[in-house]
Enzyme design. Sequence first.
Site, mmCIF file in Angstrom:
data_model
loop_
_atom_site.group_PDB
_atom_site.id
_atom_site.type_symbol
_atom_site.label_atom_id
_atom_site.label_comp_id
_atom_site.label_asym_id
_atom_site.label_seq_id
_atom_site.Cartn_x
_atom_site.Cartn_y
_atom_site.Cartn_z
ATOM 1 N N ARG A 244 9.390 84.915 44.392
ATOM 2 C CA ARG A 244 10.646 85.328 43.788
ATOM 3 C C ARG A 244 11.825 84.560 44.355
ATOM 4 O O ARG A 244 11.802 84.067 45.478
ATOM 5 C CB ARG A 244 10.885 86.814 44.030
ATOM 6 C CG ARG A 244 9.833 87.660 43.387
ATOM 7 C CD ARG A 244 10.070 89.120 43.552
ATOM 8 N NE ARG A 244 10.619 89.435 44.860
ATOM 9 C CZ ARG A 244 11.208 90.578 45.150
ATOM 10 N NH1 ARG A 244 11.342 91.509 44.260
ATOM 11 N NH2 ARG A 244 11.661 90.814 46.360
ATOM 12 N N ARG B 229 11.530 71.698 32.729
ATOM 13 C CA ARG B 229 10.847 70.706 31.893
ATOM 14 C C ARG B 229 11.095 69.276 32.358
ATOM 15 O O ARG B 229 10.368 68.367 31.993
ATOM 16 C CB ARG B 229 11.281 70.848 30.429
ATOM 17 C CG ARG B 229 10.873 72.163 29.826
ATOM 18 C CD ARG B 229 9.354 72.235 29.691
ATOM 19 N NE ARG B 229 8.921 73.586 29.359
ATOM 20 C CZ ARG B 229 7.947 74.221 29.976
ATOM 21 N NH1 ARG B 229 7.297 73.654 30.953
ATOM 22 N NH2 ARG B 229 7.603 75.430 29.609
ATOM 23 N N CYS C 244 12.302 82.691 29.383
ATOM 24 C CA CYS C 244 13.595 83.226 29.792
ATOM 25 C C CYS C 244 13.772 84.608 29.171
ATOM 26 O O CYS C 244 13.284 84.872 28.066
ATOM 27 C CB CYS C 244 14.739 82.327 29.329
ATOM 28 S SG CYS C 244 14.859 80.791 30.244
ATOM 29 N N GLU D 70 18.200 90.332 31.981
ATOM 30 C CA GLU D 70 18.105 91.442 32.928
ATOM 31 C C GLU D 70 18.653 92.725 32.306
ATOM 32 O O GLU D 70 19.497 92.678 31.407
ATOM 33 C CB GLU D 70 18.925 91.142 34.191
ATOM 34 C CG GLU D 70 18.266 90.215 35.166
ATOM 35 C CD GLU D 70 17.074 90.813 35.882
ATOM 36 O OE1 GLU D 70 17.051 92.032 36.165
ATOM 37 O OE2 GLU D 70 16.144 90.045 36.174
ATOM 38 N N ARG E 97 17.493 84.979 38.038
ATOM 39 C CA ARG E 97 16.354 85.388 38.860
ATOM 40 C C ARG E 97 15.097 84.666 38.378
ATOM 41 O O ARG E 97 14.941 84.420 37.188
ATOM 42 C CB ARG E 97 16.144 86.892 38.768
ATOM 43 C CG ARG E 97 17.214 87.723 39.439
ATOM 44 C CD ARG E 97 16.946 89.215 39.197
ATOM 45 N NE ARG E 97 17.838 90.077 39.931
ATOM 46 C CZ ARG E 97 19.041 90.471 39.498
ATOM 47 N NH1 ARG E 97 19.501 90.062 38.329
ATOM 48 N NH2 ARG E 97 19.787 91.279 40.229
ATOM 49 N N TYR F 123 16.663 83.265 48.139
ATOM 50 C CA TYR F 123 17.878 83.864 47.583
ATOM 51 C C TYR F 123 19.058 83.013 48.015
ATOM 52 O O TYR F 123 19.293 82.839 49.209
ATOM 53 C CB TYR F 123 18.018 85.316 48.054
ATOM 54 C CG TYR F 123 16.938 86.179 47.445
ATOM 55 C CD1 TYR F 123 17.147 86.823 46.236
ATOM 56 C CD2 TYR F 123 15.682 86.282 48.042
ATOM 57 C CE1 TYR F 123 16.142 87.573 45.642
ATOM 58 C CE2 TYR F 123 14.672 87.018 47.454
ATOM 59 C CZ TYR F 123 14.915 87.661 46.258
ATOM 60 O OH TYR F 123 13.917 88.386 45.660
ATOM 61 N N ARG G 266 18.385 90.646 48.556
ATOM 62 C CA ARG G 266 17.307 90.840 49.521
ATOM 63 C C ARG G 266 17.685 90.257 50.876
ATOM 64 O O ARG G 266 17.108 89.283 51.335
ATOM 65 C CB ARG G 266 16.011 90.186 49.027
ATOM 66 C CG ARG G 266 15.355 90.836 47.830
ATOM 67 C CD ARG G 266 14.938 92.294 48.045
ATOM 68 N NE ARG G 266 14.097 92.527 49.195
ATOM 69 C CZ ARG G 266 12.784 92.656 49.156
ATOM 70 N NH1 ARG G 266 12.142 92.569 48.014
ATOM 71 N NH2 ARG G 266 12.100 92.873 50.254
#
Length: 134
Positions: A6, A62, A74, A77, A89, A107, A115
């Site tokens: 992530r 790409r 894609c 959220e 994200r 992050y 986080r």
Amino acid sequence: MIRGVRGATTVSANTEEEILSAAQELLMKLIEVNHIHPDSVASVFISTTEDINAVFPAKVLRNFEGWTYVPVMCMREIPVPNSLSKCIRVMMHVNTNKPQNEIHHVYLKGAKVLRPDLGKVPESDDVTENKREG
């Protein structure tokens, strides 16, 4: 086994240049610190908050050598009140034998608040030395 890798970052403006630049920085860092090869990637999900819509952030992937056939999607959220704005994200699903605590989540910029427990991103030379709980 498949592990989720992530990451997140923020942009200061909803422009194609800003979005692609931020997405490239984040994806390159995720790939670098986790030593990810495109053939080991099952899929990549990239989400944006509602205030980002000038371009698909996946477009930048790409341009990475070898990533042509990696499935990328894609999405938007959930618009939770008072959540972090202008945020991109990433959830990369990688085939690996690494245990969870050896996966490095990244992050950047304003997304560091999401986080803080995953804090410091190791430098590429320090990746094997700095194991992260996760």
